[in-house]
Design a protein around this motif. Structure first.
Motif, PDB file in Angstrom:
ATOM      1  N   ARG A   1      27.485  29.955  36.578  1.00 24.30           N
ATOM      2  CA  ARG A   1      28.841  30.448  36.779  1.00 24.30           C
ATOM      3  C   ARG A   1      29.042  30.889  38.224  1.00 24.30           C
ATOM      4  O   ARG A   1      28.094  31.247  38.909  1.00 24.30           O
ATOM      5  CB  ARG A   1      29.155  31.608  35.838  1.00 24.30           C
ATOM      6  CG  ARG A   1      28.353  32.891  36.087  1.00 24.30           C
ATOM      7  CD  ARG A   1      28.646  33.905  34.988  1.00 24.30           C
ATOM      8  NE  ARG A   1      27.918  35.148  35.207  1.00 24.30           N
ATOM      9  CZ  ARG A   1      27.885  36.158  34.333  1.00 24.30           C
ATOM     10  NH1 ARG A   1      28.546  36.051  33.171  1.00 24.30           N
ATOM     11  NH2 ARG A   1      27.207  37.251  34.602  1.00 24.30           N
ATOM     12  N   GLU A  14      33.421  41.393  34.066  1.00 16.75           N
ATOM     13  CA  GLU A  14      32.526  40.838  35.078  1.00 16.75           C
ATOM     14  C   GLU A  14      31.960  39.474  34.692  1.00 16.75           C
ATOM     15  O   GLU A  14      31.281  38.836  35.504  1.00 16.75           O
ATOM     16  CB  GLU A  14      31.387  41.812  35.408  1.00 16.75           C
ATOM     17  CG  GLU A  14      30.644  42.322  34.194  1.00 16.75           C
ATOM     18  CD  GLU A  14      31.138  43.699  33.742  1.00 16.75           C
ATOM     19  OE1 GLU A  14      32.382  43.907  33.721  1.00 16.75           O
ATOM     20  OE2 GLU A  14      30.291  44.550  33.408  1.00 16.75           O
ATOM     21  N   ASP A  15      32.240  39.006  33.489  1.00 21.56           N
ATOM     22  CA  ASP A  15      31.855  37.650  33.098  1.00 21.56           C
ATOM     23  C   ASP A  15      32.878  36.621  33.569  1.00 21.56           C
ATOM     24  O   ASP A  15      32.659  35.416  33.422  1.00 21.56           O
ATOM     25  CB  ASP A  15      31.717  37.544  31.571  1.00 21.56           C
ATOM     26  CG  ASP A  15      30.573  38.386  31.024  1.00 21.56           C
ATOM     27  OD1 ASP A  15      30.760  39.023  29.969  1.00 21.56           O
ATOM     28  OD2 ASP A  15      29.496  38.385  31.647  1.00 21.56           O
ATOM     29  N   THR A  16      33.988  37.079  34.109  1.00 20.01           N
ATOM     30  CA  THR A  16      35.027  36.172  34.609  1.00 20.01           C
ATOM     31  C   THR A  16      34.481  35.295  35.721  1.00 20.01           C
ATOM     32  O   THR A  16      33.926  35.790  36.709  1.00 20.01           O
ATOM     33  CB  THR A  16      36.236  36.975  35.123  1.00 20.01           C
ATOM     34  OG1 THR A  16      36.839  37.670  34.027  1.00 20.01           O
ATOM     35  CG2 THR A  16      37.262  36.060  35.772  1.00 20.01           C
ATOM     36  N   ALA A  17      34.604  33.982  35.538  1.00 16.51           N
ATOM     37  CA  ALA A  17      34.057  33.025  36.493  1.00 16.51           C
ATOM     38  C   ALA A  17      34.409  31.614  36.039  1.00 16.51           C
ATOM     39  O   ALA A  17      34.895  31.415  34.918  1.00 16.51           O
ATOM     40  CB  ALA A  17      32.537  33.168  36.598  1.00 16.51           C
ATOM     41  N   ALA A  43      31.819  33.302  40.318  1.00 19.13           N
ATOM     42  CA  ALA A  43      32.993  34.161  40.412  1.00 19.13           C
ATOM     43  C   ALA A  43      33.551  34.078  41.833  1.00 19.13           C
ATOM     44  O   ALA A  43      32.820  33.736  42.771  1.00 19.13           O
ATOM     45  CB  ALA A  43      32.610  35.593  40.068  1.00 19.13           C
ATOM     46  N   GLN A  54      37.152  27.416  33.343  1.00 17.23           N
ATOM     47  CA  GLN A  54      37.455  28.793  33.717  1.00 17.23           C
ATOM     48  C   GLN A  54      37.340  29.720  32.511  1.00 17.23           C
ATOM     49  O   GLN A  54      37.898  29.441  31.443  1.00 17.23           O
ATOM     50  CB  GLN A  54      38.867  28.892  34.292  1.00 17.23           C
ATOM     51  CG  GLN A  54      39.320  30.306  34.637  1.00 17.23           C
ATOM     52  CD  GLN A  54      38.594  30.874  35.842  1.00 17.23           C
ATOM     53  OE1 GLN A  54      38.455  30.201  36.863  1.00 17.23           O
ATOM     54  NE2 GLN A  54      38.142  32.119  35.741  1.00 17.23           N
ATOM     55  N   THR A 114      38.150  33.735  31.744  1.00 17.35           N
ATOM     56  CA  THR A 114      38.756  34.948  32.258  1.00 17.35           C
ATOM     57  C   THR A 114      38.710  36.020  31.180  1.00 17.35           C
ATOM     58  O   THR A 114      39.181  35.788  30.055  1.00 17.35           O
ATOM     59  CB  THR A 114      40.210  34.706  32.691  1.00 17.35           C
ATOM     60  OG1 THR A 114      40.242  33.683  33.694  1.00 17.35           O
ATOM     61  CG2 THR A 114      40.825  35.982  33.254  1.00 17.35           C
TER      62      THR A 114
END
Length: 112
Positions: free
Chosen positions: A36, A86-89, A38, A107, A109
């Motif tokens: 991943r 914080e896993d958004t990537a 970000a 993606q 989000t």
């Protein structure tokens, strides 16, 4: 040549779940992984799995994410539970043998 096509990304609230899929255009005998990236950060390994099913996880996702593989379907999955912002990537599927191949990314989000 190998084409990898990811799917399953989207937007979810914190604490929710998503399942990513990656289909390969032919049988893969090498390990497969999910990475991943970000915004503003380097791409990082999230999890990997060998053809025989041995797995490896980043410390940040242990206990929350599960990687699995269906060799008959040339598919690798990433089940993501208890998602955090914080896993958004963008999540990428990857395999590396004699050559390395990447998917186009999907993606993810996670909203707080």
């Amino acid at each position: 040549q190998v084409q990898l096509v990811e799917s399953g990304g989207g937007t979810v609230q914190a604490g929710g779940s998503l399942r990513l899929s990656c289909v390969a255009s032919r049988s893969i005998f090498s390990p497969m992984g999910w990475h991943r990236q970000a915004p503003g950060k380097q791409r990082e390994l999230v999890a990997s799995i060998t053809r025989g099913g041995y797995t490896n996880y980043a410390d940040s996702v242990k206990g929350r994410f599960t990687i699995s593989r269906d060799n008959a379907k040339n598919t690798v999955y990433l089940q993501m539970n208890s998602l955090k912002p914080e896993d958004t990537a963008v999540y990428y599927c990857n395999t590396k043998g004699a050559y390395e191949y990447w998917g186009q990314g999907t993606q993810v989000t996670v909203s707080s």
